[in-house]
Each structure stands twice: as C-alpha cells, then as structure tokens.
Design a protein around this motif. Sequence first.
Motif, PDB file in Angstrom:
ATOM      1  N   SER A  19       0.824  -1.210   0.000  1.00 32.13           N
ATOM      2  CA  SER A  19       0.000   0.000   0.000  1.00 32.13           C
ATOM      3  C   SER A  19       0.857   1.259   0.000  1.00 32.13           C
ATOM      4  O   SER A  19       0.594   2.215  -0.748  1.00 32.13           O
ATOM      5  CB  SER A  19      -0.925  -0.005   1.217  1.00 32.13           C
ATOM      6  OG  SER A  19      -1.808  -1.122   1.175  1.00 32.13           O
ATOM      7  N   GLU A  22       2.282   2.156  -3.291  1.00 31.84           N
ATOM      8  CA  GLU A  22       1.348   2.757  -4.246  1.00 31.84           C
ATOM      9  C   GLU A  22       1.470   4.289  -4.259  1.00 31.84           C
ATOM     10  O   GLU A  22       1.033   4.944  -5.201  1.00 31.84           O
ATOM     11  CB  GLU A  22      -0.091   2.380  -3.891  1.00 31.84           C
ATOM     12  CG  GLU A  22      -0.470   0.946  -4.188  1.00 31.84           C
ATOM     13  CD  GLU A  22      -0.786   0.728  -5.657  1.00 31.84           C
ATOM     14  OE1 GLU A  22      -1.229   1.679  -6.327  1.00 31.84           O
ATOM     15  OE2 GLU A  22      -0.579  -0.413  -6.131  1.00 31.84           O
ATOM     16  N   TYR A 292      -9.193   3.673  -4.498  1.00 24.45           N
ATOM     17  CA  TYR A 292      -8.303   2.811  -3.730  1.00 24.45           C
ATOM     18  C   TYR A 292      -9.135   2.037  -2.711  1.00 24.45           C
ATOM     19  O   TYR A 292      -9.968   2.620  -2.002  1.00 24.45           O
ATOM     20  CB  TYR A 292      -7.248   3.633  -2.985  1.00 24.45           C
ATOM     21  CG  TYR A 292      -6.383   4.487  -3.874  1.00 24.45           C
ATOM     22  CD1 TYR A 292      -5.486   3.902  -4.764  1.00 24.45           C
ATOM     23  CD2 TYR A 292      -6.461   5.881  -3.840  1.00 24.45           C
ATOM     24  CE1 TYR A 292      -4.676   4.689  -5.585  1.00 24.45           C
ATOM     25  CE2 TYR A 292      -5.661   6.666  -4.643  1.00 24.45           C
ATOM     26  CZ  TYR A 292      -4.776   6.064  -5.514  1.00 24.45           C
ATOM     27  OH  TYR A 292      -3.979   6.829  -6.334  1.00 24.45           O
ATOM     28  N   VAL A 296      -4.878  -0.256   0.882  1.00 22.21           N
ATOM     29  CA  VAL A 296      -4.430   0.864   0.048  1.00 22.21           C
ATOM     30  C   VAL A 296      -5.300   2.084   0.310  1.00 22.21           C
ATOM     31  O   VAL A 296      -4.810   3.210   0.466  1.00 22.21           O
ATOM     32  CB  VAL A 296      -4.470   0.481  -1.446  1.00 22.21           C
ATOM     33  CG1 VAL A 296      -3.997   1.659  -2.299  1.00 22.21           C
ATOM     34  CG2 VAL A 296      -3.597  -0.738  -1.714  1.00 22.21           C
TER      35      VAL A 296
END
Length: 384
Positions: A19, A22, A292, A296
């Motif tokens: 996460s 990202e 998301y 995330v």
Amino acid sequence: MINIAIIGTGAIVSSHIKSYLEFQDKCKIVALCDLFEDKAEHLAIEFNLSVDIYSNYKELLERSDIDLVSVCTPPYTHADISIDFLNAGKHVLVEKPMASSLAECDAMNQAASNNNKLLSVIAQNRFTTPMMKLKHVLDTKLMGPIVHTQVDSFWWRGHSYYDLWWRGTWEKEGGGCTLNHAVHHIDIFQWMNGMPAEITAVTSNTSHDNAEVEDLSVAIAKYENGSIAQITSSVVHHGEEQQLIFQGKKARVSAPWKLKASTSQENGFPIEDLELEEKIQHVYNQIPDLKYEGHVGQINDILSAIEDNRDVLIDGKQGRQTLELITAIYESSSLGKTVKLPLSEDSPFYTREGVMKGATYFYEKKNSVANFTNNTITTGGKYE
C-alpha cells in the motif's frame, strides 16, 4: 515526503508495504523492525526496499526523520508500542484489533490527544466500494428504521493456525475469532448502525483444542428502540461467506448487494414495492467506485490526513467502540449474563488483567511455533 517505519513483519505486513509503495510520491519506507531481524531483511529484499533494520522498536523512537509508524505486531503489544511512538511525536496506524482492552484504548487515545498526533486503526473492509455504497444508502433512511441486522463474519482456519507462538491465548492474542476476525464486520456494523444498548452472547471452541480462546461466538445486540442484531463470529465456516444484512421497515439491503422492498396487501401479505426499490437502487448506482480499496484505501486516507492536517476516517475513538462491543460479547458469554452498554471503568473486563481473569478458557495451548514458512493469508471482504 512522509517517512514510514513498520513495526512487525508478520503475515499482514505485505499489505502495508504494497500500500505504501502505491504512493511513492507521498511517502517512503525507511525502517523495518521485528524481533526476528532475518524476517525484516527478507522482506526488504523481496520488495527491493532500502531501509534500516531493527530488532527493538525503541531504537526508532529518537529518529526525527520518521513521521508515521505502522504497528503490525501481535495485539498484546499494540498499546505500548503505539503510545511510545505517539509520545515521541509520530503518527500511528495500528493493525486491528486496536488493543487488548478498553483501558489500553483509552491510554492510546489520550496519548494521541496529548501529542496532537493521528491515531488510526486498521479496518480495511470499510474501504471497499460495496461497503461505502451500503453506508450511503443507509444514511438516506429510505429503508425506514432498521428493525433487524444480521452480521455473518464467517472465516475458516485450520487446527495449526493456533500453533503460532502468540495466537490462541488470552494473554497474547487477547481473544479468538470475535476479536481477531469478526473485528472487521463488528467495526462496520457499529459504523453503519450505531452502538446497541445491550449484548447477550455465547462462545464456544468447537474445532481447535490447541487454543484457550473461542472459535465460534453468537451475540444478540438489542437497541433502545427494540431493534435486534445477531452477530456470528467464526473460524469454522467453510467457504468464508461474509455478509451484513439490514432489514428496515420498508426495505432490505445488504453487502453483498441485494435489495428487496415490500409493502402490504389488504390481508397483510407482502407485495413488491418496485418504486422504492428503484429509488434505493438509483442511490446505490450514483455512488462512484472507490479509486483505492482495502489497506491501500486506508493508507491513502492517513497519508492525505497528514498532508491536509485533517482527521482520519477511522480514529482511535472508532477503534475503541468496536473493541467495546467485542468486550461486551466476552463479558456476557463468560459471566452468563446480559451486559449493558456503554461499558465503564467498573466493568470487570475493562482492563487486560480483568479480561484474562474473567474470560472462559476452553483448552490449553499445546503447540508453539516461532514462524510459519508459508505466509499466504486470506483477508476476506470481497462482498461479491
């Protein structure tokens, strides 16, 4: 750039690392910490991270370059670690369950307040499109008052699951499936429907005689207005079907999404209310899918909250309410009585010591392994 330290490198940590990766334009992982340094080192290699490795989290407290800490350790350590980092001026994202007791939750929230730092509790299933859409539908009140709620937190875990050194004991895990699995759905339940007035519950251990804690619980929650909810927590359900169903006076909605509205014929028997179904479905369809989801989504929330100097969606107060419901289930089932909410400091289960003293011990923990070689896990929450 928000610098991240991660404490604990067990099975769930991959969700945190993936996460954070990202959002490399917002944050950078700079440290990993685990009692077993080799686990942290393997993770650093696996994810190609240039990080410092620690075996004692206290060595990180004085690092001025760390802004946010993910706490991914066993539940009995959450409070001490979180409080130490909050007092050191760091924001904290702590895995579920928030802590082992309400007393620890209160201490964590106090530390966050005293230091003006964010404390967020992982509840990644809120950050799913089906749940956000369902929440919005419920907020419209189109279904009428909720009269019955069904929470099925069904999971399945094999006998060896409780062999891991910290699992299966009241001292270290803090509870069984109600605390460590159903916490997701109990969190969503209280977020969507509010806190009930009382809890009546039973717990059992049907399939894991290597654990002190329950592997199945059934609780009945009652509200002041007479509405009733049934909450089943389990790690003995094959297929792991998970759902929340809200029955209103006018209509029924759920995750996974299903909609049905009825009105009464002259004789009292039901007939479809297609007009209301169309209205509710329109509301549901108008809510866009989340960009998301899961971990995330929640990590994006706390990173954005730090940048924008705002509150997080799931703070320590929300985390405490979820634990309060779970604590009431344990108190009710262990003492064989209906428990009134809210729980106060007078509750015999308010402290960790009180829980350990009063909880039902089903079996003795027989096996203890330091680690599993296979870290593949399932996290539920598909709602399809």
